[in-house]
Design an enzyme around this catalytic site. Sequence first.
Site, PDB file in Angstrom:
ATOM      1  N   SER A  13       0.834  -1.210   0.000  1.00 31.97           N
ATOM      2  CA  SER A  13       0.000   0.000   0.000  1.00 31.97           C
ATOM      3  C   SER A  13       0.865   1.256   0.000  1.00 31.97           C
ATOM      4  CB  SER A  13      -0.981  -0.002   1.173  1.00 31.97           C
ATOM      5  OG  SER A  13      -0.318   0.175   2.395  1.00 31.97           O
ATOM      6  N   MET A  85      10.481  -7.037   3.780  1.00 35.17           N
ATOM      7  CA  MET A  85      10.637  -7.657   5.092  1.00 35.17           C
ATOM      8  C   MET A  85      11.992  -8.331   5.334  1.00 35.17           C
ATOM      9  SD  MET A  85       7.965  -6.591   6.383  1.00 35.17           S
ATOM     10  CE  MET A  85       7.856  -7.390   7.973  1.00 35.17           C
ATOM     11  N   ARG A  86      13.007  -7.963   4.563  1.00 34.67           N
ATOM     12  CA  ARG A  86      14.337  -8.524   4.776  1.00 34.67           C
ATOM     13  C   ARG A  86      15.346  -7.423   5.038  1.00 34.67           C
ATOM     14  NH1 ARG A  86      14.599 -13.686   2.732  1.00 34.67           N
ATOM     15  NH2 ARG A  86      12.496 -14.060   1.954  1.00 34.67           N
ATOM     16  N   ASN A 102      13.615   3.814   3.792  1.00 37.22           N
ATOM     17  CA  ASN A 102      12.620   2.862   4.285  1.00 37.22           C
ATOM     18  C   ASN A 102      11.566   3.636   5.077  1.00 37.22           C
ATOM     19  OD1 ASN A 102      11.433   0.331   4.967  1.00 37.22           O
ATOM     20  ND2 ASN A 102      12.428   0.427   6.980  1.00 37.22           N
ATOM     21  N   HIS A 104       9.087   3.155   8.424  1.00 40.80           N
ATOM     22  CA  HIS A 104       8.946   2.294   9.599  1.00 40.80           C
ATOM     23  C   HIS A 104       7.799   2.825  10.456  1.00 40.80           C
ATOM     24  CE1 HIS A 104      10.156  -0.510  12.685  1.00 40.80           C
ATOM     25  NE2 HIS A 104      10.076   0.469  13.562  1.00 40.80           N
ATOM     26  N   SER A 131       8.095   6.879  10.517  1.00 40.39           N
ATOM     27  CA  SER A 131       9.339   7.574  10.177  1.00 40.39           C
ATOM     28  C   SER A 131       9.832   7.093   8.824  1.00 40.39           C
ATOM     29  CB  SER A 131      10.443   7.246  11.200  1.00 40.39           C
ATOM     30  OG  SER A 131      10.003   7.436  12.526  1.00 40.39           O
ATOM     31  N   GLU A 138      22.396  -1.086  10.129  1.00 37.91           N
ATOM     32  CA  GLU A 138      21.714  -1.263  11.409  1.00 37.91           C
ATOM     33  C   GLU A 138      20.194  -1.267  11.202  1.00 37.91           C
ATOM     34  OE1 GLU A 138      20.859   1.144  15.475  1.00 37.91           O
ATOM     35  OE2 GLU A 138      22.348   1.969  14.115  1.00 37.91           O
ATOM     36  N   ASP A 140      16.611  -0.444  11.074  1.00 34.47           N
ATOM     37  CA  ASP A 140      15.837   0.781  11.326  1.00 34.47           C
ATOM     38  C   ASP A 140      16.691   1.876  11.980  1.00 34.47           C
ATOM     39  OD1 ASP A 140      13.564  -0.567  10.333  1.00 34.47           O
ATOM     40  OD2 ASP A 140      13.171  -1.430  12.304  1.00 34.47           O
ATOM     41  N   GLU A 169       1.387   7.077   7.010  1.00 32.84           N
ATOM     42  CA  GLU A 169       2.512   6.619   6.174  1.00 32.84           C
ATOM     43  C   GLU A 169       2.293   7.007   4.720  1.00 32.84           C
ATOM     44  OE1 GLU A 169       3.626   2.465   6.686  1.00 32.84           O
ATOM     45  OE2 GLU A 169       2.859   2.491   8.724  1.00 32.84           O
TER      46      GLU A 169
END
Length: 276
Positions: A13, A85-86, A102, A104, A131, A138, A140, A169
């Site tokens: 989405s 998701m990796r 990314n 989060h 965010s 590292e 997130d 988001e």
Amino acid sequence: MKRVAVLISGRGSNMQALVRHARGYQVVLVASDTPEAPGLRWAAEHGIATFSLPAPTVGKTAFEQAVLRELDHRNVQIVALAGYMRLLSPAFLAAVACPVLNIHPSLLPLYKGLNTHARAIAAGDTHAGCSVHRVTEELDGGQVLGQSRVPIAPGDTPDSLAARVLAAEHELYPRVLTELCMTSLERLRAAALALPGTQEGERDGLPTFAVADQPYAQFHARSDGRDEVRICNDGPGETWTAIPLGEDPDWTWIEDQVARSWELSAPAALLEAGGR
Ligand code: GRF
């Protein structure tokens, strides 16, 4: 127009929001580690190139190398992870020749990793949020480029909160991506012109923003490339203070300085109209 690739693992989405609200960039590729990800079908139906390989079957290294080839082939300039998701490997991050972002679902640095909403509720927080950050090795952990705060309502469950954060988001991610694609002058202009009564003009040959004829911010494109935002709020004396932009300007802070400068320069009637 910057060329963006979005990496997804599922419904996508956020990827759809990036496509729908694209300004200053264009989504040229949607890639996935999960060939059955519903978001891939949506992208293909909307005429966007897609790419997928089952990462668990081919292995992480082969998958990432294939993605790198696709990014290169399509001249991608920004990679946006959206429900991917990796963890990307250090080798991938070293090889990719462009920024990787990314989104989060927490107010980083709070609640890295999974189950962010349940953790925020359990902690008794009044606000949750999301965010957009740069991706580093590292989890997130990279620089935060933008955040939205979302109130936690009494009786919220992780699901009800997740739905409210997801709506935030969808607004935040395209906005931050657009901001990243702007030049520094475009960024300053957007911040200044959002403040009531601001007019753009020129002072000493530099683009200058003024309120009620009082200049309060300007942009100095320096010949040595070390561009500056300059602010002035001391009335007719017009002493300018330079903020060097450097490689990775902290725009949240700079926009705050510009807004403060506007507040010190604007007449009372405009202050009552509210600047920010
Ligand atoms: C979003 O909550 C995002 O913040 C997180 O994973 C979820 C993905 O949702 N990283 P979608 O696939 O974009 O719908």
